[in-house]
Write a protein that holds these residues in place. Structure first.
Motif, PDB file in Angstrom:
ATOM      1  N   MET A   1      48.455  41.370  40.677  1.00  0.00           N
ATOM      2  CA  MET A   1      48.007  42.318  41.860  1.00  0.00           C
ATOM      3  C   MET A   1      48.195  43.596  41.417  1.00  0.00           C
ATOM      4  N   ILE A   2      46.930  44.462  42.153  1.00  0.00           N
ATOM      5  CA  ILE A   2      47.760  46.066  41.982  1.00  0.00           C
ATOM      6  C   ILE A   2      47.666  47.158  43.681  1.00  0.00           C
ATOM      7  N   THR A   3      48.533  47.835  43.449  1.00  0.00           N
ATOM      8  CA  THR A   3      48.485  48.863  44.623  1.00  0.00           C
ATOM      9  C   THR A   3      47.339  49.954  44.460  1.00  0.00           C
ATOM     10  N   PRO A   4      47.278  50.376  45.884  1.00  0.00           N
ATOM     11  CA  PRO A   4      45.958  50.876  46.170  1.00  0.00           C
ATOM     12  C   PRO A   4      46.637  52.098  45.357  1.00  0.00           C
ATOM     13  N   ARG A   5      47.876  53.015  45.117  1.00  0.00           N
ATOM     14  CA  ARG A   5      48.209  53.856  44.404  1.00  0.00           C
ATOM     15  C   ARG A   5      47.995  53.525  42.603  1.00  0.00           C
ATOM     16  N   ASP A   6      47.739  52.168  42.157  1.00  0.00           N
ATOM     17  CA  ASP A   6      47.172  52.011  40.861  1.00  0.00           C
ATOM     18  C   ASP A   6      45.746  52.056  40.462  1.00  0.00           C
ATOM     19  N   ALA A   7      44.795  51.819  41.619  1.00  0.00           N
ATOM     20  CA  ALA A   7      43.608  51.961  41.304  1.00  0.00           C
ATOM     21  C   ALA A   7      43.429  53.372  42.331  1.00  0.00           C
ATOM     22  N   ALA A   8      43.913  54.322  42.795  1.00  0.00           N
ATOM     23  CA  ALA A   8      43.468  55.219  42.987  1.00  0.00           C
ATOM     24  C   ALA A   8      44.160  55.936  41.389  1.00  0.00           C
ATOM     25  N   ASP A   9      44.996  55.882  40.722  1.00  0.00           N
ATOM     26  CA  ASP A   9      45.439  56.421  39.528  1.00  0.00           C
ATOM     27  C   ASP A   9      43.866  56.263  38.216  1.00  0.00           C
ATOM     28  N   ALA A  10      43.353  54.993  39.241  1.00  0.00           N
ATOM     29  CA  ALA A  10      42.425  54.354  38.150  1.00  0.00           C
ATOM     30  C   ALA A  10      40.824  55.626  38.341  1.00  0.00           C
ATOM     31  N   VAL A  11      40.570  55.568  39.426  1.00  0.00           N
ATOM     32  CA  VAL A  11      39.283  56.767  40.064  1.00  0.00           C
ATOM     33  C   VAL A  11      39.575  58.186  39.762  1.00  0.00           C
ATOM     34  N   VAL A  29      40.943  50.929  49.217  1.00  0.00           N
ATOM     35  CA  VAL A  29      38.633  50.118  48.970  1.00  0.00           C
ATOM     36  C   VAL A  29      39.156  49.119  47.501  1.00  0.00           C
ATOM     37  N   TRP A  30      39.664  50.336  46.480  1.00  0.00           N
ATOM     38  CA  TRP A  30      39.264  49.911  44.980  1.00  0.00           C
ATOM     39  C   TRP A  30      40.337  48.467  45.063  1.00  0.00           C
ATOM     40  N   ALA A  31      41.662  48.472  45.657  1.00  0.00           N
ATOM     41  CA  ALA A  31      43.099  48.008  45.087  1.00  0.00           C
ATOM     42  C   ALA A  31      42.174  46.708  45.770  1.00  0.00           C
ATOM     43  N   ASP A  32      41.894  46.784  47.045  1.00  0.00           N
ATOM     44  CA  ASP A  32      41.417  45.224  47.874  1.00  0.00           C
ATOM     45  C   ASP A  32      40.461  44.582  47.016  1.00  0.00           C
ATOM     46  N   TYR A  33      39.632  45.317  46.890  1.00  0.00           N
ATOM     47  CA  TYR A  33      38.398  44.245  45.852  1.00  0.00           C
ATOM     48  C   TYR A  33      38.688  44.422  44.757  1.00  0.00           C
ATOM     49  N   LEU A  34      39.311  45.060  43.842  1.00  0.00           N
ATOM     50  CA  LEU A  34      39.805  45.045  42.790  1.00  0.00           C
ATOM     51  C   LEU A  34      40.753  43.440  42.868  1.00  0.00           C
ATOM     52  N   ASN A  35      41.531  43.249  43.658  1.00  0.00           N
ATOM     53  CA  ASN A  35      42.449  42.212  43.680  1.00  0.00           C
ATOM     54  C   ASN A  35      41.984  40.447  44.281  1.00  0.00           C
ATOM     55  N   ASP A  36      40.273  41.062  45.090  1.00  0.00           N
ATOM     56  CA  ASP A  36      39.849  40.017  45.313  1.00  0.00           C
ATOM     57  C   ASP A  36      38.334  39.868  44.918  1.00  0.00           C
ATOM     58  N   GLN A  37      38.289  40.336  43.129  1.00  0.00           N
ATOM     59  CA  GLN A  37      37.245  40.041  43.071  1.00  0.00           C
ATOM     60  C   GLN A  37      37.686  39.755  41.448  1.00  0.00           C
ATOM     61  N   VAL A  38      38.672  39.873  40.893  1.00  0.00           N
ATOM     62  CA  VAL A  38      38.987  39.410  39.426  1.00  0.00           C
ATOM     63  C   VAL A  38      40.548  38.559  40.039  1.00  0.00           C
ATOM     64  N   PRO A  39      39.585  37.682  39.567  1.00  0.00           N
ATOM     65  CA  PRO A  39      41.013  36.255  39.233  1.00  0.00           C
ATOM     66  C   PRO A  39      42.427  36.499  39.151  1.00  0.00           C
ATOM     67  N   GLY A  40      43.006  35.927  40.204  1.00  0.00           N
ATOM     68  CA  GLY A  40      44.443  36.798  40.477  1.00  0.00           C
ATOM     69  C   GLY A  40      45.055  38.060  40.363  1.00  0.00           C
ATOM     70  N   HIS A  71      31.620  47.742  38.698  1.00  0.00           N
ATOM     71  CA  HIS A  71      31.868  48.043  37.411  1.00  0.00           C
ATOM     72  C   HIS A  71      33.421  48.156  36.201  1.00  0.00           C
ATOM     73  N   LEU A  72      34.146  48.329  36.975  1.00  0.00           N
ATOM     74  CA  LEU A  72      35.568  48.319  37.322  1.00  0.00           C
ATOM     75  C   LEU A  72      35.835  46.878  36.526  1.00  0.00           C
ATOM     76  N   ALA A  73      35.661  46.327  37.874  1.00  0.00           N
ATOM     77  CA  ALA A  73      36.000  44.411  38.093  1.00  0.00           C
ATOM     78  C   ALA A  73      35.481  44.077  36.654  1.00  0.00           C
ATOM     79  N   GLN A  74      34.100  44.149  36.888  1.00  0.00           N
ATOM     80  CA  GLN A  74      33.571  43.547  35.746  1.00  0.00           C
ATOM     81  C   GLN A  74      34.060  43.906  33.595  1.00  0.00           C
ATOM     82  N   ALA A  75      34.408  45.531  34.462  1.00  0.00           N
ATOM     83  CA  ALA A  75      34.931  45.450  32.418  1.00  0.00           C
ATOM     84  C   ALA A  75      36.683  45.239  32.909  1.00  0.00           C
TER      85      ALA A  75
END
Length: 169
Positions: A1-11, A29-40, A71-75
């Motif tokens: 699981m990533i934090t909003p800060r981790d996702a903001a760094d990716a953005v 938003v990106w943290a929520d989506y990635l944590n939901d769409q990437v298994p685990g 696109h990031l979730a797919q990667a």
């Protein structure tokens, strides 16, 4: 699981590469989506390689679109899949020893082992983590004694067990 800060760094990485546009509240938003769409949920260490992979795909597509969170979730998912495939191609399929008669437990073990391989662990760590995930210890290795029967075999087996556990004879 990533934090909003981790996702903001990716953005921020993607914005600096010119591959997307920054918006308010993008990190949560990106943290929520990635944590939901990437298994685990993704691990923090998966984000930078996934950003690079997404940028390569974006470049190969002629930059006709901006990189978005899917696109990031797919990667991330593709990177995991490639690591698992490479490990199994190199060392054979992952299989939990001693769980042949417990398919549900074996499946939980396999999911945990593949997740660990996919997130970058080596095979030994992945197997250790998988046994922890199902709350068990791996079975001891089989002890084979050639041509021994009866009391001689029993003595040899006990000596082998004692030697593995460091028990003096």
């Amino acid at each position: 699981m990533i934090t909003p800060r981790d996702a903001a760094d990716a953005v921020t990485y993607l914005v600096a590469a010119g591959a997307t546009t920054a918006r308010d509240a993008q990190g949560p938003v990106w943290a929520d989506y990635l944590n939901d769409q990437v298994p685990g949920g993704p691990d923090t260490g998966e984000l930078r390689p996934a950003c690079r992979a997404a940028i390569r795909a974006w470049q190969d597509a002629g930059r006709a679109w901006q990189i978005n969170v899917e696109h990031l979730a797919q990667a991330i998912r593709k990177g995991r899949s490639e690591r698992i495939r490479a490990e199994e191609d190199a060392h054979g399929p992952l299989r939990p020893a001693g769980l042949d008669r417990e398919p549900d437990t074996a499946n939980r073990w396999l999911v945990a082992a593949r997740r660990a391989i996919g997130t970058g662990h080596d095979r030994a760590d992945a197997e250790r983590l998988a046994w922890q995930a199902i709350g068990r210890q791996p079975p001891p290795p089989e002890i084979a004694m050639d041509n021994l029967v009866g009391p001689e075999k029993a003595r040899a087996v006990l000596a082998a067990i004692a030697a593995r556990k460091g028990i003096p004879r």
